[in-house]
Design an enzyme around this catalytic site. Structure first.
Site, PDB file in Angstrom:
ATOM      1  N   SER A  79       2.117   3.028  -7.690  1.00 29.85           N
ATOM      2  CA  SER A  79       3.459   1.866  -7.216  1.00 29.85           C
ATOM      3  C   SER A  79       4.825   2.596  -8.487  1.00 29.85           C
ATOM      4  CB  SER A  79       3.272   0.026  -8.402  1.00 29.85           C
ATOM      5  OG  SER A  79       4.382  -0.050  -7.288  1.00 29.85           O
TER       6      SER A  79
ATOM      7  N   HIS B 258       1.501   2.756  -2.764  1.00 34.91           N
ATOM      8  CA  HIS B 258       1.819   1.058  -1.997  1.00 34.91           C
ATOM      9  C   HIS B 258       2.609   0.968  -1.618  1.00 34.91           C
ATOM     10  CE1 HIS B 258       1.749  -2.013  -5.345  1.00 34.91           C
ATOM     11  NE2 HIS B 258       2.832  -1.082  -5.112  1.00 34.91           N
TER      12      HIS B 258
END
Length: 207
Positions: free
Chosen positions: A111, A136
Protein backbone atom coordinates in the site's frame (compact mmCIF):
# COMPACT_ATOMS: atom_id res chain seq x y z
CA UNK A 1 20.77 12.63 18.31
CA UNK A 2 17.35 11.66 19.56
CA UNK A 3 15.89 8.21 19.49
CA UNK A 4 13.50 7.98 16.49
CA UNK A 5 11.40 5.54 18.51
CA UNK A 6 11.25 7.71 21.64
CA UNK A 7 7.45 7.77 21.50
CA UNK A 8 7.27 4.02 22.03
CA UNK A 9 6.34 3.37 25.68
CA UNK A 10 5.97 -0.40 25.31
CA UNK A 11 8.61 -1.79 27.72
CA UNK A 12 8.88 -5.06 25.77
CA UNK A 13 9.55 -3.28 22.45
CA UNK A 14 12.00 -0.89 24.09
CA UNK A 15 13.86 -3.80 25.69
CA UNK A 16 14.37 -5.33 22.24
CA UNK A 17 16.15 -2.25 20.81
CA UNK A 18 19.91 -2.94 21.03
CA UNK A 19 22.34 -0.32 22.28
CA UNK A 20 25.69 0.47 20.67
CA UNK A 21 28.56 1.76 22.81
CA UNK A 22 31.34 3.79 21.17
CA UNK A 23 34.60 5.09 22.55
CA UNK A 24 35.13 8.82 22.00
CA UNK A 25 37.73 11.35 23.13
CA UNK A 26 35.35 12.26 25.95
CA UNK A 27 34.72 8.67 27.01
CA UNK A 28 32.00 6.18 26.18
CA UNK A 29 28.84 7.17 24.38
CA UNK A 30 25.85 4.89 23.88
CA UNK A 31 23.23 5.01 21.14
CA UNK A 32 20.19 2.93 20.40
CA UNK A 33 20.82 1.08 17.15
CA UNK A 34 18.45 3.28 15.11
CA UNK A 35 20.12 6.51 16.21
CA UNK A 36 23.52 5.02 15.41
CA UNK A 37 22.38 4.06 11.93
CA UNK A 38 20.94 7.55 11.45
CA UNK A 39 24.52 8.81 11.75
CA UNK A 40 25.22 6.66 8.67
CA UNK A 41 22.23 8.29 6.88
CA UNK A 42 20.02 5.21 7.27
CA UNK A 43 16.33 5.64 8.15
CA UNK A 44 13.85 2.85 8.94
CA UNK A 45 10.17 2.91 8.00
CA UNK A 46 8.74 -0.09 9.83
CA UNK A 47 5.16 -0.82 10.82
CA UNK A 48 2.09 1.23 9.91
CA UNK A 49 2.51 4.63 8.27
CA UNK A 50 0.96 6.99 10.83
CA UNK A 51 1.21 10.70 11.59
CA UNK A 52 3.81 10.39 14.35
CA UNK A 53 5.94 8.09 12.17
CA UNK A 54 5.72 10.56 9.27
CA UNK A 55 6.75 13.45 11.51
CA UNK A 56 9.83 11.57 12.74
CA UNK A 57 10.89 10.45 9.25
CA UNK A 58 10.37 13.93 7.76
CA UNK A 59 12.45 15.40 10.59
CA UNK A 60 15.20 12.83 10.00
CA UNK A 61 15.25 13.61 6.27
CA UNK A 62 15.51 17.35 6.90
CA UNK A 63 18.22 16.83 9.51
CA UNK A 64 20.32 14.67 7.21
CA UNK A 65 19.90 17.20 4.41
CA UNK A 66 21.21 19.94 6.70
CA UNK A 67 24.18 17.73 7.64
CA UNK A 68 25.26 16.85 4.08
CA UNK A 69 23.09 18.08 1.18
CA UNK A 70 25.12 16.13 -1.40
CA UNK A 71 25.12 12.68 0.25
CA UNK A 72 22.46 10.06 -0.40
CA UNK A 73 19.95 9.04 2.28
CA UNK A 74 18.77 5.43 2.59
CA UNK A 75 15.27 4.42 3.71
CA UNK A 76 14.66 0.76 4.56
CA UNK A 77 10.96 -0.10 4.31
CA UNK A 78 9.05 -2.95 5.98
CA UNK A 79 5.52 -1.60 6.22
CA UNK A 80 1.92 -2.71 5.61
CA UNK A 81 0.99 0.85 4.64
CA UNK A 82 -1.33 3.16 6.50
CA UNK A 83 -2.51 6.76 6.42
CA UNK A 84 -2.46 8.44 3.02
CA UNK A 85 -1.91 11.92 4.47
CA UNK A 86 0.97 10.67 6.62
CA UNK A 87 2.50 8.87 3.66
CA UNK A 88 2.20 11.94 1.46
CA UNK A 89 4.00 13.99 4.12
CA UNK A 90 6.94 11.58 3.83
CA UNK A 91 6.67 11.54 0.02
CA UNK A 92 6.69 15.31 -0.33
CA UNK A 93 9.68 15.63 1.99
CA UNK A 94 11.58 12.99 0.00
CA UNK A 95 10.96 14.92 -3.21
CA UNK A 96 11.66 18.31 -1.62
CA UNK A 97 15.09 17.74 -0.12
CA UNK A 98 18.29 17.99 -2.12
CA UNK A 99 19.92 14.58 -1.40
CA UNK A 100 18.86 11.56 -3.42
CA UNK A 101 16.77 9.18 -1.32
CA UNK A 102 17.49 5.51 -1.98
CA UNK A 103 14.71 3.11 -0.95
CA UNK A 104 15.14 -0.55 0.01
CA UNK A 105 12.29 -3.01 0.65
CA UNK A 106 12.93 -5.68 3.25
CA UNK A 107 10.10 -7.99 4.21
CA UNK A 108 7.03 -6.30 2.78
CA UNK A 109 6.19 -2.93 1.30
CA UNK A 110 2.41 -2.77 0.91
CA UNK A 111 0.00 0.00 0.00
CA UNK A 112 1.57 3.33 1.07
CA UNK A 113 4.77 1.43 1.85
CA UNK A 114 4.97 0.35 -1.81
CA UNK A 115 4.18 3.88 -2.97
CA UNK A 116 7.08 5.28 -0.93
CA UNK A 117 9.35 2.49 -2.15
CA UNK A 118 8.63 3.47 -5.77
CA UNK A 119 9.19 7.16 -5.03
CA UNK A 120 12.90 6.80 -4.29
CA UNK A 121 15.51 8.33 -6.58
CA UNK A 122 15.60 6.72 -10.06
CA UNK A 123 18.16 3.94 -10.21
CA UNK A 124 18.36 3.80 -6.42
CA UNK A 125 15.23 1.80 -5.54
CA UNK A 126 15.81 -1.78 -4.46
CA UNK A 127 14.25 -4.94 -3.03
CA UNK A 128 15.96 -7.65 -1.04
CA UNK A 129 15.53 -11.10 -2.64
CA UNK A 130 12.63 -12.41 -0.55
CA UNK A 131 10.81 -9.11 -0.10
CA UNK A 132 7.29 -8.64 -1.42
CA UNK A 133 5.43 -5.61 -2.70
CA UNK A 134 1.68 -5.02 -2.77
CA UNK A 135 -0.17 -2.18 -4.50
CA UNK A 136 -3.88 -1.40 -4.37
CA UNK A 137 -6.30 1.50 -4.49
CA UNK A 138 -6.75 3.79 -1.47
CA UNK A 139 -9.08 2.48 1.21
CA UNK A 140 -11.67 4.78 2.69
CA UNK A 141 -14.22 4.61 5.46
CA UNK A 142 -16.65 7.26 6.66
CA UNK A 143 -19.32 7.58 9.31
CA UNK A 144 -21.62 10.56 9.52
CA UNK A 145 -24.52 12.30 7.85
CA UNK A 146 -25.76 10.93 4.54
CA UNK A 147 -25.28 14.36 2.94
CA UNK A 148 -21.54 14.14 3.64
CA UNK A 149 -21.03 10.78 1.95
CA UNK A 150 -20.89 12.30 -1.55
CA UNK A 151 -18.24 14.79 -0.42
CA UNK A 152 -16.04 12.05 1.00
CA UNK A 153 -16.62 9.76 -1.97
CA UNK A 154 -15.41 12.50 -4.34
CA UNK A 155 -12.36 13.10 -2.16
CA UNK A 156 -11.45 9.39 -2.16
CA UNK A 157 -11.76 9.26 -5.96
CA UNK A 158 -9.62 12.39 -6.33
CA UNK A 159 -6.99 10.89 -4.01
CA UNK A 160 -7.05 7.63 -5.95
CA UNK A 161 -6.49 9.47 -9.24
CA UNK A 162 -3.64 11.56 -7.83
CA UNK A 163 -1.86 8.51 -6.40
CA UNK A 164 -2.30 6.68 -9.70
CA UNK A 165 -0.74 9.68 -11.48
CA UNK A 166 2.26 9.67 -9.17
CA UNK A 167 2.73 5.89 -9.32
CA UNK A 168 2.53 6.07 -13.12
CA UNK A 169 5.23 8.76 -13.09
CA UNK A 170 7.59 6.76 -10.87
CA UNK A 171 7.07 3.41 -12.61
CA UNK A 172 6.82 4.62 -16.20
CA UNK A 173 3.48 2.84 -16.63
CA UNK A 174 0.41 4.35 -18.29
CA UNK A 175 -2.08 5.63 -15.73
CA UNK A 176 -4.77 3.37 -17.21
CA UNK A 177 -2.61 0.33 -16.45
CA UNK A 178 -1.94 1.58 -12.92
CA UNK A 179 -5.67 2.08 -12.34
CA UNK A 180 -6.40 -1.44 -13.55
CA UNK A 181 -3.57 -3.08 -11.61
CA UNK A 182 -4.46 -1.34 -8.34
CA UNK A 183 -8.16 -2.14 -8.52
CA UNK A 184 -7.56 -5.10 -6.19
CA UNK A 185 -4.66 -6.18 -3.98
CA UNK A 186 -1.77 -6.86 -6.37
CA UNK A 187 1.16 -8.79 -4.86
CA UNK A 188 4.59 -8.95 -6.49
CA UNK A 189 7.79 -10.77 -5.75
CA UNK A 190 11.03 -8.81 -5.85
CA UNK A 191 11.78 -9.66 -9.48
CA UNK A 192 8.21 -8.77 -10.50
CA UNK A 193 8.55 -5.40 -8.74
CA UNK A 194 11.61 -4.74 -10.91
CA UNK A 195 9.67 -5.64 -14.07
CA UNK A 196 6.81 -3.38 -13.00
CA UNK A 197 9.12 -0.42 -12.38
CA UNK A 198 8.49 -0.06 -8.65
CA UNK A 199 12.17 -0.79 -7.96
CA UNK A 200 15.27 -0.83 -10.13
CA UNK A 201 17.06 -3.92 -8.86
CA UNK A 202 17.11 -6.84 -6.45
CA UNK A 203 20.01 -6.68 -3.99
CA UNK A 204 21.49 -10.03 -3.01
CA UNK A 205 24.86 -8.95 -1.61
CA UNK A 206 26.36 -5.61 -0.66
CA UNK A 207 28.96 -4.51 -3.20
Amino acid sequence: MSNPFAGNTDPISNALIPMVVEQTAKGERSYDIYSRLLKERVIFLTGPVEDHVANVIAAQLLFLESESPEKDIFIYINSPGGSISAGMAIYDTMQFIKPDVSTVCMGMAASMGAFLLASGAPGKRHCLPNAKVMIHQPLGGFQGQASDFEIHAKEILATKHRMNELLAFHTGKDIEIIAQDTDRDNFMRASEAVEYGIVDSVLTHRK
